[in-house]
Design a protein around this motif. Structure first.
Motif, PDB file in Angstrom:
ATOM      1  N   LEU A 239       0.834  -1.211   0.000  1.00 49.75           N
ATOM      2  CA  LEU A 239       0.000   0.000   0.000  1.00 49.75           C
ATOM      3  C   LEU A 239       0.862   1.251   0.000  1.00 49.75           C
ATOM      4  O   LEU A 239       0.600   2.206  -0.738  1.00 49.75           O
ATOM      5  CB  LEU A 239      -0.933  -0.007   1.213  1.00 49.75           C
ATOM      6  N   VAL A 240       1.898   1.252   0.844  1.00 49.01           N
ATOM      7  CA  VAL A 240       2.812   2.399   0.889  1.00 49.01           C
ATOM      8  C   VAL A 240       3.533   2.563  -0.442  1.00 49.01           C
ATOM      9  O   VAL A 240       3.667   3.676  -0.973  1.00 49.01           O
ATOM     10  CB  VAL A 240       3.815   2.235   2.047  1.00 49.01           C
ATOM     11  N   GLU A 241       3.992   1.448  -1.005  1.00 47.40           N
ATOM     12  CA  GLU A 241       4.700   1.503  -2.278  1.00 47.40           C
ATOM     13  C   GLU A 241       3.798   2.041  -3.382  1.00 47.40           C
ATOM     14  O   GLU A 241       4.225   2.871  -4.203  1.00 47.40           O
ATOM     15  CB  GLU A 241       5.204   0.111  -2.644  1.00 47.40           C
ATOM     16  N   ARG A 242       2.562   1.580  -3.417  1.00 48.63           N
ATOM     17  CA  ARG A 242       1.622   2.054  -4.438  1.00 48.63           C
ATOM     18  C   ARG A 242       1.394   3.553  -4.321  1.00 48.63           C
ATOM     19  O   ARG A 242       1.266   4.259  -5.336  1.00 48.63           O
ATOM     20  CB  ARG A 242       0.290   1.316  -4.292  1.00 48.63           C
ATOM     21  N   ARG A 243       1.359   4.040  -3.094  1.00 48.82           N
ATOM     22  CA  ARG A 243       1.096   5.466  -2.886  1.00 48.82           C
ATOM     23  C   ARG A 243       2.319   6.307  -3.257  1.00 48.82           C
ATOM     24  O   ARG A 243       2.203   7.321  -3.939  1.00 48.82           O
ATOM     25  CB  ARG A 243       0.704   5.720  -1.436  1.00 48.82           C
TER      26      ARG A 243
END
Length: 259
Positions: A239-243
């Motif tokens: 999720l952090v990477e996608r953001r």
């Protein structure tokens, strides 16, 4: 919506099959070391109470977070420095290759001599193993900066911190996150290993205590909890990477759609 549901079904399909196979294969087991999955799941809520979660799981997560964060900061900083300067890279490369070849678990007794047996030792062990994938991927990411963009930045007089912030780190970010993803799994392994040495709490310590006390179903619940923790941390990381890398994934999606 349909795509989201399809991805959810595909993500859950293999775990469901594996759990079903485990359930069926172990249903009639009388082996003390291989209890039925039904017995393990029944023991889970009795073993992992709120008090045990606070006393064992939270300290483990804190140590993992501290070691991982330390490795991330050190790996990105050193990797950027080494990757940006050819002479620094030439000087450091032999030493880095030597240190990288040493398995982090081997360093546990050495770190214990200098850091003691407290949380500092465990954080240091985690950081010593997690730093290498971050550092090496950062070096390669910085080296792979588009030369056209680098020359354009030089032509416009963009240098120093502005060049680092606007060109180098964004260009290297995909590889940096690849290193961070590898470091996360290494960190979980080292978290457990470090807690097996001279510890008084933590997931690794508790699992070993169950094994030594021949509480085999309880030991298996710890292994299941450890795997679940790994899945949760992996999802949070994605999720952090996608953001953070939304622009990068957008570019890749556009490239796939273009003829």
């Amino acid at each position: 919506m349909r795509r989201v549901l399809l991805r959810l079904v595909l993500a859950c399909a293999l775990p469901a099959v594996l759990v079903t196979v485990w359930w069926v294969a172990s249903a009639g087991s009388t082996d003390v070391y291989w209890p039925p999955l039904r017995t393990i799941l029944t023991a889970f809520p009795d073993v992992w109470t709120a008090d045990r979660l606070r006393g064992d799981v939270l300290p483990s997560v804190w140590r993992l977070a501290a070691g991982y964060a330390l490795a991330a900061v050190a790996g990105v900083a050193l990797g950027t420095l080494i990757g940006s300067h050819r002479r620094v890279r030439a000087v450091c490369e032999p030493v880095l290759e030597f240190l990288r070849a040493i398995p982090p678990p081997v360093l546990v007794p050495v770190i214990m001599l200098f850091a003691g047996i407290g949380d500092t030792m465990k954080v240091a062990v985690i950081a010593s193993g997690c730093v290498w994938p971050v550092l090496l991927n950062t070096v390669e990411g910085v080296r792979a900066v588009d030369p056209v963009m680098a020359e354009t930045a030089r032509s416009y007089g963009i240098s120093g911190a502005a060049r680092l912030r606007s060109l180098v780190l964004p260009s290297a970010a995909p590889q940096i996150f690849a290193g961070l993803r590898q470091a996360l799994s290494i960190g979980i392994i080292l978290m457990v290993i470090s807690e097996m040495f001279a510890a008084s709490n933590g997931l690794g310590f508790t699992i070993v205590q169950f094994q030594r006390g021949f509480a085999i179903p309880d030991m298996w619940t710890g292994i299941l909890l450890l795997g679940t923790l790994g899945v949760v941390l992996s999802l949070v990381f994605r999720l952090v990477e996608r953001r953070v890398l939304g622009w990068y994934h957008g570019l890749r999606a556009s490239a796939r759609r273009s003829p």
